[in-house]
Write a protein that holds these residues in place. Structure first.
Motif, PDB file in Angstrom:
ATOM      1  N   ALA A   1       0.803  -1.222   0.000  1.00 26.49           N
ATOM      2  CA  ALA A   1       0.000   0.000   0.000  1.00 26.49           C
ATOM      3  C   ALA A   1       0.833   1.268   0.000  1.00 26.49           C
ATOM      4  O   ALA A   1       0.372   2.311  -0.440  1.00 26.49           O
ATOM      5  CB  ALA A   1      -0.944  -0.001   1.199  1.00 26.49           C
ATOM      6  N   SER A   2       2.049   1.189   0.459  1.00 23.38           N
ATOM      7  CA  SER A   2       2.894   2.372   0.567  1.00 23.38           C
ATOM      8  C   SER A   2       3.860   2.467  -0.610  1.00 23.38           C
ATOM      9  O   SER A   2       4.417   1.460  -1.039  1.00 23.38           O
ATOM     10  CB  SER A   2       3.703   2.303   1.864  1.00 23.38           C
ATOM     11  N   PRO A   3       4.088   3.685  -1.124  1.00 21.58           N
ATOM     12  CA  PRO A   3       5.096   3.839  -2.176  1.00 21.58           C
ATOM     13  C   PRO A   3       6.523   3.747  -1.626  1.00 21.58           C
ATOM     14  O   PRO A   3       7.489   3.721  -2.378  1.00 21.58           O
ATOM     15  CB  PRO A   3       4.809   5.229  -2.740  1.00 21.58           C
ATOM     16  N   ASP A   4       6.646   3.669  -0.314  1.00 23.29           N
ATOM     17  CA  ASP A   4       7.950   3.554   0.340  1.00 23.29           C
ATOM     18  C   ASP A   4       8.580   2.203   0.013  1.00 23.29           C
ATOM     19  O   ASP A   4       7.988   1.147   0.260  1.00 23.29           O
ATOM     20  CB  ASP A   4       7.765   3.711   1.852  1.00 23.29           C
ATOM     21  N   ALA A   5       9.778   2.209  -0.540  1.00 25.72           N
ATOM     22  CA  ALA A   5      10.470   0.969  -0.919  1.00 25.72           C
ATOM     23  C   ALA A   5      10.712   0.057   0.278  1.00 25.72           C
ATOM     24  O   ALA A   5      10.791  -1.167   0.124  1.00 25.72           O
ATOM     25  CB  ALA A   5      11.787   1.298  -1.607  1.00 25.72           C
ATOM     26  N   ALA A   6      10.797   0.615   1.467  1.00 22.96           N
ATOM     27  CA  ALA A   6      11.023  -0.211   2.667  1.00 22.96           C
ATOM     28  C   ALA A   6       9.871  -1.195   2.874  1.00 22.96           C
ATOM     29  O   ALA A   6      10.103  -2.352   3.257  1.00 22.96           O
ATOM     30  CB  ALA A   6      11.192   0.678   3.888  1.00 22.96           C
ATOM     31  N   GLN A   7       8.638  -0.773   2.598  1.00 19.26           N
ATOM     32  CA  GLN A   7       7.492  -1.679   2.755  1.00 19.26           C
ATOM     33  C   GLN A   7       7.589  -2.847   1.782  1.00 19.26           C
ATOM     34  O   GLN A   7       7.246  -3.984   2.114  1.00 19.26           O
ATOM     35  CB  GLN A   7       6.181  -0.927   2.545  1.00 19.26           C
ATOM     36  N   TYR A   8       8.058  -2.574   0.585  1.00 17.46           N
ATOM     37  CA  TYR A   8       8.245  -3.626  -0.409  1.00 17.46           C
ATOM     38  C   TYR A   8       9.285  -4.635   0.072  1.00 17.46           C
ATOM     39  O   TYR A   8       9.087  -5.842   0.003  1.00 17.46           O
ATOM     40  CB  TYR A   8       8.658  -2.981  -1.742  1.00 17.46           C
ATOM     41  N   VAL A   9      10.386  -4.160   0.597  1.00 19.89           N
ATOM     42  CA  VAL A   9      11.452  -5.040   1.094  1.00 19.89           C
ATOM     43  C   VAL A   9      10.949  -5.836   2.294  1.00 19.89           C
ATOM     44  O   VAL A   9      11.133  -7.063   2.359  1.00 19.89           O
ATOM     45  CB  VAL A   9      12.718  -4.231   1.450  1.00 19.89           C
ATOM     46  N   ILE A  10      10.300  -5.181   3.244  1.00 17.18           N
ATOM     47  CA  ILE A  10       9.771  -5.864   4.423  1.00 17.18           C
ATOM     48  C   ILE A  10       8.767  -6.943   4.014  1.00 17.18           C
ATOM     49  O   ILE A  10       8.722  -8.021   4.596  1.00 17.18           O
ATOM     50  CB  ILE A  10       9.129  -4.843   5.390  1.00 17.18           C
ATOM     51  N   GLY A  11       7.985  -6.659   2.971  1.00 14.16           N
ATOM     52  CA  GLY A  11       6.982  -7.600   2.481  1.00 14.16           C
ATOM     53  C   GLY A  11       7.560  -8.876   1.907  1.00 14.16           C
ATOM     54  O   GLY A  11       6.818  -9.812   1.605  1.00 14.16           O
TER      55      GLY A  11
END
Length: 194
Positions: free
Chosen positions: A91-101
């Motif tokens: 949901a977030s455009p923050d790349a950190a959320q993608y990595v955490i996911g």
């Protein structure tokens, strides 16, 4: 230091996820269109009655890409009229959320993402023309899936898994969710059209 059973499982899973991301996308694949039975419509009357469509798509991205569906009506030349997009992504455009996911589930969005309708990013697609009843049933399922899909996790429920659920609802076979998006869409089409 010996790894416990859980540690070995984690290492194996991470190696599998990493290896699935190492292949490279091919050049953009041609666009394919078929009717709900897996063959291109040839009858003019059938073409006129099947103005609704769902298009299974993949696109290039800075990472390994994205899989999603585009659906709506097409004009007589096959051009989309006010298309809608559904897919699953952090949901977030923050790349950190993608990595955490890639390790734990993160909040998801189920609508369009940047680049979904931009032709230069399309890597593969398969459009299926639908009758009114098929379209209404498919859209109702997509809406239900959007309402219940709250989390994204790369190795458990990712964009491929979301699209696979839609394809299976429509009666199609779906490939592995661990393929790159372009491979996923290509295999989906090939598995269901021969």
């Amino acid at each position: 230091m010996a790894l416990g059973r859980g540690g070995v499982s984690l290492v194996v899973m991470l190696a599998f996820v990493a290896s699935s991301c190492q292949t490279e996308d091919k050049r953009p694949l041609p666009h394919y269109t078929s009717n709900g039975r897996g063959v291109a419509p040839t009858n003019t009357a059938e073409n006129k009655s099947n103005r609704h469509f769902i298009e299974f798509r993949s696109r290039y991205a800075l990472t390994y890409g994205h899989t999603y569906v585009v659906f709506g009506q097409a004009d007589k030349n096959g051009n989309m009229i006010n298309p809608e997009v559904a897919g699953l992504a952090p949901a977030s455009p923050d790349a950190a959320q993608y990595v955490i996911g890639h390790f734990i589930p993160v909040p998801a969005s189920t609508g369009p993402t940047d680049g979904d309708l931009e032709e230069q990013y399309r890597s593969a697609s398969w459009r299926v023309m639908l009758s009114d009843n098929e379209y209404n049933d498919t859209v109702a399922y997509i809406r239900k899936l959007q309402a219940t899909s709250r989390l994204w996790e790369a190795s458990v429920y990712n964009c491929n898994a979301f699209v696979a659920d839609i394809a299976r609802h429509m009666g199609y076979k779906a490939p592995s969710i661990w393929l790159r998006p372009q491979q996923f869409i290509t295999n989906l089409r090939e598995m269901n059209t021969g």
